[in-house]
Design an enzyme around this catalytic site. Structure first.
Site, PDB file in Angstrom:
ATOM      1  N   VAL A   1      -7.393 -11.129   4.299  1.00 51.22           N
ATOM      2  CA  VAL A   1      -6.692 -11.710   5.512  1.00 51.22           C
ATOM      3  C   VAL A   1      -7.330 -12.961   6.098  1.00 51.22           C
ATOM      4  CG1 VAL A   1      -7.275 -10.856   8.053  1.00 51.22           C
ATOM      5  CG2 VAL A   1      -7.126  -9.140   6.141  1.00 51.22           C
TER       6      VAL A   1
ATOM      7  N   TYR B   1     -17.204   4.633   1.036  1.00 55.22           N
ATOM      8  CA  TYR B   1     -16.217   3.271   2.083  1.00 55.22           C
ATOM      9  C   TYR B   1     -16.038   4.117   2.736  1.00 55.22           C
ATOM     10  CZ  TYR B   1     -12.817  -0.174   3.068  1.00 55.22           C
ATOM     11  OH  TYR B   1     -11.643  -0.869   3.615  1.00 55.22           O
TER      12      TYR B   1
ATOM     13  N   THR C   1      -3.373  -1.002   7.826  1.00 54.50           N
ATOM     14  CA  THR C   1      -2.615  -0.046   6.501  1.00 54.50           C
ATOM     15  C   THR C   1      -2.996  -1.043   5.641  1.00 54.50           C
ATOM     16  OG1 THR C   1      -1.259   1.381   5.993  1.00 54.50           O
ATOM     17  CG2 THR C   1      -0.212  -1.137   7.070  1.00 54.50           C
TER      18      THR C   1
HETATM   19  P1  NAP Z   1     -11.188  -9.551   0.580  1.00 49.36           P
HETATM   20  O1  NAP Z   1     -10.038  -9.942   0.258  1.00 49.36           O
HETATM   21  O2  NAP Z   1     -11.722  -9.038  -0.520  1.00 49.36           O
HETATM   22  O3  NAP Z   1     -12.453 -10.442   1.181  1.00 49.36           O
HETATM   23  C1  NAP Z   1     -13.571 -10.118   1.145  1.00 49.36           C
HETATM   24  C2  NAP Z   1     -14.199 -10.837   1.948  1.00 49.36           C
HETATM   25  O4  NAP Z   1     -15.982 -10.474   1.855  1.00 49.36           O
HETATM   26  C3  NAP Z   1     -15.311 -12.075   1.242  1.00 49.36           C
HETATM   27  O5  NAP Z   1     -14.626 -13.541   1.861  1.00 49.36           O
HETATM   28  C4  NAP Z   1     -16.266 -12.385   0.963  1.00 49.36           C
HETATM   29  O6  NAP Z   1     -16.846 -13.289   0.661  1.00 49.36           O
HETATM   30  C5  NAP Z   1     -16.872 -11.347   1.911  1.00 49.36           C
HETATM   31  N1  NAP Z   1     -18.231 -10.931   1.402  1.00 49.36           N
HETATM   32  C6  NAP Z   1     -18.247  -9.370   0.511  1.00 49.36           C
HETATM   33  N2  NAP Z   1     -19.684  -9.446   0.598  1.00 49.36           N
HETATM   34  C7  NAP Z   1     -20.100 -10.176   1.729  1.00 49.36           C
HETATM   35  C8  NAP Z   1     -21.356 -10.414   1.781  1.00 49.36           C
HETATM   36  N3  NAP Z   1     -22.322  -9.446   1.058  1.00 49.36           N
HETATM   37  N4  NAP Z   1     -22.078 -11.382   2.891  1.00 49.36           N
HETATM   38  C9  NAP Z   1     -21.142 -12.406   3.095  1.00 49.36           C
HETATM   39  N5  NAP Z   1     -19.676 -11.784   2.872  1.00 49.36           N
HETATM   40  C10 NAP Z   1     -20.122 -11.198   2.402  1.00 49.36           C
HETATM   41  O7  NAP Z   1     -10.954  -8.408   1.527  1.00 49.36           O
HETATM   42  P2  NAP Z   1     -10.076  -8.713   2.606  1.00 49.36           P
HETATM   43  O8  NAP Z   1      -8.735  -7.781   1.250  1.00 49.36           O
HETATM   44  O9  NAP Z   1     -10.123  -9.331   3.267  1.00 49.36           O
HETATM   45  O10 NAP Z   1      -9.951  -7.243   3.587  1.00 49.36           O
HETATM   46  C11 NAP Z   1     -11.031  -8.023   5.358  1.00 49.36           C
HETATM   47  C12 NAP Z   1     -11.547  -6.212   5.442  1.00 49.36           C
HETATM   48  O11 NAP Z   1     -10.017  -5.742   5.806  1.00 49.36           O
HETATM   49  C13 NAP Z   1     -12.050  -5.405   4.969  1.00 49.36           C
HETATM   50  O12 NAP Z   1     -13.566  -5.021   5.636  1.00 49.36           O
HETATM   51  C14 NAP Z   1     -11.676  -4.386   4.408  1.00 49.36           C
HETATM   52  O13 NAP Z   1     -12.049  -3.525   4.690  1.00 49.36           O
HETATM   53  C15 NAP Z   1      -9.873  -3.887   5.828  1.00 49.36           C
HETATM   54  N6  NAP Z   1      -9.315  -3.582   4.983  1.00 49.36           N
HETATM   55  C16 NAP Z   1      -8.450  -4.319   4.230  1.00 49.36           C
HETATM   56  C17 NAP Z   1      -7.279  -3.642   3.772  1.00 49.36           C
HETATM   57  C18 NAP Z   1      -7.007  -4.531   2.240  1.00 49.36           C
HETATM   58  O14 NAP Z   1      -5.817  -3.874   1.474  1.00 49.36           O
HETATM   59  N7  NAP Z   1      -7.296  -5.375   1.557  1.00 49.36           N
HETATM   60  C19 NAP Z   1      -6.443  -2.587   4.302  1.00 49.36           C
HETATM   61  C20 NAP Z   1      -7.611  -2.490   5.262  1.00 49.36           C
HETATM   62  C21 NAP Z   1      -8.632  -2.921   5.297  1.00 49.36           C
HETATM   63  P3  NAP Z   1     -17.118 -14.007  -1.418  1.00 49.36           P
HETATM   64  O15 NAP Z   1     -14.871 -15.181  -0.766  1.00 49.36           O
HETATM   65  O16 NAP Z   1     -17.783 -15.155  -0.494  1.00 49.36           O
HETATM   66  O17 NAP Z   1     -16.665 -13.151  -1.834  1.00 49.36           O
HETATM   67  O1  GFB Z   2      -4.050  -0.223  -3.089  1.00 49.26           O
HETATM   68  P1  GFB Z   2      -4.626   1.026  -3.769  1.00 49.26           P
HETATM   69  O2  GFB Z   2      -5.529   0.813  -5.061  1.00 49.26           O
HETATM   70  O3  GFB Z   2      -5.294   1.847  -2.615  1.00 49.26           O
HETATM   71  O4  GFB Z   2      -3.312   2.202  -4.092  1.00 49.26           O
HETATM   72  P2  GFB Z   2      -5.099   2.646  -1.991  1.00 49.26           P
HETATM   73  C1  GFB Z   2      -3.801   3.233  -5.870  1.00 49.26           C
HETATM   74  C2  GFB Z   2      -2.519   3.789  -5.556  1.00 49.26           C
HETATM   75  O5  GFB Z   2      -1.964   2.906  -6.487  1.00 49.26           O
HETATM   76  C3  GFB Z   2      -2.373   5.050  -6.767  1.00 49.26           C
HETATM   77  C4  GFB Z   2      -1.629   3.301  -7.201  1.00 49.26           C
HETATM   78  O6  GFB Z   2      -1.000   5.961  -6.511  1.00 49.26           O
HETATM   79  C5  GFB Z   2      -2.756   4.766  -7.692  1.00 49.26           C
HETATM   80  O7  GFB Z   2      -2.159   5.737  -8.647  1.00 49.26           O
HETATM   81  N1  GFB Z   2      -1.275   2.366  -9.248  1.00 49.26           N
HETATM   82  C6  GFB Z   2      -0.874   1.991  -9.743  1.00 49.26           C
HETATM   83  C7  GFB Z   2      -2.469   1.616  -8.881  1.00 49.26           C
HETATM   84  N2  GFB Z   2      -1.518   1.206 -10.433  1.00 49.26           N
HETATM   85  C8  GFB Z   2      -2.665   0.497  -9.857  1.00 49.26           C
HETATM   86  C9  GFB Z   2      -3.095  -0.064 -10.592  1.00 49.26           C
HETATM   87  O8  GFB Z   2      -2.704  -0.493 -11.490  1.00 49.26           O
HETATM   88  N3  GFB Z   2      -4.477  -0.366  -9.762  1.00 49.26           N
HETATM   89  C10 GFB Z   2      -4.450   0.088  -8.399  1.00 49.26           C
HETATM   90  N4  GFB Z   2      -5.641  -0.003  -7.519  1.00 49.26           N
HETATM   91  N5  GFB Z   2      -3.794   0.757  -8.062  1.00 49.26           N
HETATM   92  C11 GFB Z   2      -7.733   2.479  -0.949  1.00 49.26           C
HETATM   93  C12 GFB Z   2      -8.829   2.228  -0.907  1.00 49.26           C
HETATM   94  O9  GFB Z   2      -6.879   3.583  -1.239  1.00 49.26           O
HETATM   95  O10 GFB Z   2      -6.448   2.038   0.287  1.00 49.26           O
HETATM   96  C13 GFB Z   2      -9.450   1.528  -0.303  1.00 49.26           C
HETATM   97  O11 GFB Z   2      -9.217   3.673  -1.769  1.00 49.26           O
HETATM   98  C14 GFB Z   2      -9.385   0.636   0.798  1.00 49.26           C
HETATM   99  O12 GFB Z   2     -10.894   1.903   0.361  1.00 49.26           O
HETATM  100  C15 GFB Z   2      -7.271   0.492   0.458  1.00 49.26           C
HETATM  101  O13 GFB Z   2      -9.324   0.769   2.325  1.00 49.26           O
HETATM  102  C16 GFB Z   2      -6.439   0.192   1.922  1.00 49.26           C
HETATM  103  O14 GFB Z   2      -4.410   3.366  -0.786  1.00 49.26           O
HETATM  104  O15 GFB Z   2      -4.905   4.584  -2.445  1.00 49.26           O
END
Ligand code: NAP
Ligand code: GFB
Length: 313
Positions: free
Chosen positions: A15, A135, A163
């Site tokens: 993000v 988490y 989401t």
């Molecule tokens: P991400 O790609 O995993 O990036 C995580 C970021 O946090 C990186 O910039 C990392 O820095 C930094 N970070 C981790 N540990 C740290 C520490 N100890 N000190 C300083 N920086 C630290 O995360 P994202 O997917 O962009 O997610 C952004 C936000 O959206 C998070 O709060 C996550 O919970 C939330 N969110 C994500 C998803 C999703 O599907 N990805 C869905 C819903 C909500 P480095 O690059 O140096 O490691």
């Molecule tokens: O993105 P994901 O890991 O997160 O998706 P969730 C999991 C779904 O994708 C499950 C299927 O139904 C898995 O069976 N899947 C299929 C896979 N192949 C793969 C694969 O190679 N890797 C992964 N990861 N999944 C997460 C939370 O739940 O939602 C986290 O556990 C996070 O906390 C994220 O917040 C947004 O949507 O299931």
């Protein structure tokens, strides 16, 4: 006129990079932090870093993040690191009188046994799905912590609830990544080695996916236009909910590898669904058009192939 300063924690992530991509459209000074700039799990480092930048606003993205399987296998880290860094960031923002802080929850932290579609008022109405409860409780504590600062000090610390997010600059790890980036990497490798494209689980679970740059635009809208104290879900609509199978097939199509797909039903499916209601957002920002999932996956696959050597995997 003065240019306001935005500090983005987690600025090097999925993000964070999306906000970087759109940042020139908004007239602010930006600081994008990564863990190399300061370890947010250490309060002194965090306070000194924030004091040095003295931001007007903080977009707090930093978190210890991962897909279903990382959450299932690393619950202690998911809990400890997220509680530590969230506590430090809010405390530093309060001490330095930051004008507005936006924190990120996730639709996966809502109660598992709930009615659908889920809305913002249901956050604490029951236990989260066990697969990522560590988490989820860390994030629910963040929400409680923001509200405590609102009530006791009238601080403008608010939460948004995205989401599942996907897009360029994701974490493409096969074991720790979320489903879309993990499958984008997996299909690339399976095709290169002439192997079956193995998708974990049945493919039946349903998800709403938001493209990272859409979330970045909505984040800037929340910063500039959303002035309520309560959390707001930032998601595509219920009608845009798709199955994991649909997403896996779209990824396979991008590699022209759909005939090699197979499902490994010995792996966990995780939550079946967590359908979120985005009507609060649509009522406040009704002309927003989200990037279509097929187009978003195309763009993500293309970015991955073009950045294979340097990306996180
Ligand atoms: P991400 O790609 O995993 O990036 C995580 C970021 O946090 C990186 O910039 C990392 O820095 C930094 N970070 C981790 N540990 C740290 C520490 N100890 N000190 C300083 N920086 C630290 O995360 P994202 O997917 O962009 O997610 C952004 C936000 O959206 C998070 O709060 C996550 O919970 C939330 N969110 C994500 C998803 C999703 O599907 N990805 C869905 C819903 C909500 P480095 O690059 O140096 O490691
Ligand atoms: O993105 P994901 O890991 O997160 O998706 P969730 C999991 C779904 O994708 C499950 C299927 O139904 C898995 O069976 N899947 C299929 C896979 N192949 C793969 C694969 O190679 N890797 C992964 N990861 N999944 C997460 C939370 O739940 O939602 C986290 O556990 C996070 O906390 C994220 O917040 C947004 O949507 O299931």
């Amino acid at each position: 006129n003065i240019i306001m300063k935005i500090l983005v924690t987690g600025g090097s992530g999925l993000v964070g990079n999306a906000i970087k991509t759109i940042s020139s459209k908004y007239n602010y000074d930006y600081i994008f932090l990564s863990s190399k700039d300061c370890d947010l799990t250490n309060y002194e480092d965090t306070y000194i870093c924030f004091q040095q930048h003295n931001p007007d606003y903080v977009i707090h993205l930093a978190a210890y993040v991962g897909g279903l399987y990382k959450n299932m296998n690393h619950k202690v880290d998911m809990l400890e690191k997220n509680v530590q860094l969230n506590l430090n960031v809010l405390k530093a923002c309060h001490e330095l009188k930051v004008k507005k802080v936006i924190c990120y929850l996730s639709t996966c932290i809502f109660p598992d046994k709930i009615t659908y579609p889920i809305n913002e008022n249901m956050l604490h109405n029951g236990a989260p799905h066990n697969s990522n409860n560590a988490y989820a409780y860390a994030k629910r504590l963040l929400e409680t912590h923001c509200r405590a600062y609102q009530e006791q000090y009238n601080d403008n610390f608010i939460c948004i609830i995205p989401t599942n997010i996907y897009g360029p600059n994701d974490n493409y790890s096969l074991t720790d990544g979320h489903v879309i980036p993990a499958l984008i990497n997996r299909c690339y490798l399976n095709k290169k080695n002439g192997e079956k494209f193995t998708v974990k689980g049945s493919g039946r679970p349903l998800r709403q996916f938001i493209y990272s740059e859409d979330l970045a635009v909505l984040t800037m809208w929340v910063l500039e236009k959303y002035n309520e104290k309560d959390p707001i879900i930032l998601s595509v609509s219920e009608k845009d909910e798709v199955s994991i199978e649909y997403v896996a097939r779209q990824i396979a199509k991008s590699y022209d590898y759909e005939n090699m797909i197979e499902f490994d039903t010995t792996s966990s499916d995780g939550q079946y669904k967590k359908t979120a209601d985005n009507s609060k957002l649509i009522n406040l920002y009704n002309e927003y058009k989200f990037i279509n999932i097929d187009e978003g996956i195309e763009k993500s696959v293309e970015w991955f192939i073009n950045n294979y050597e340097s990306c996180r995997k």
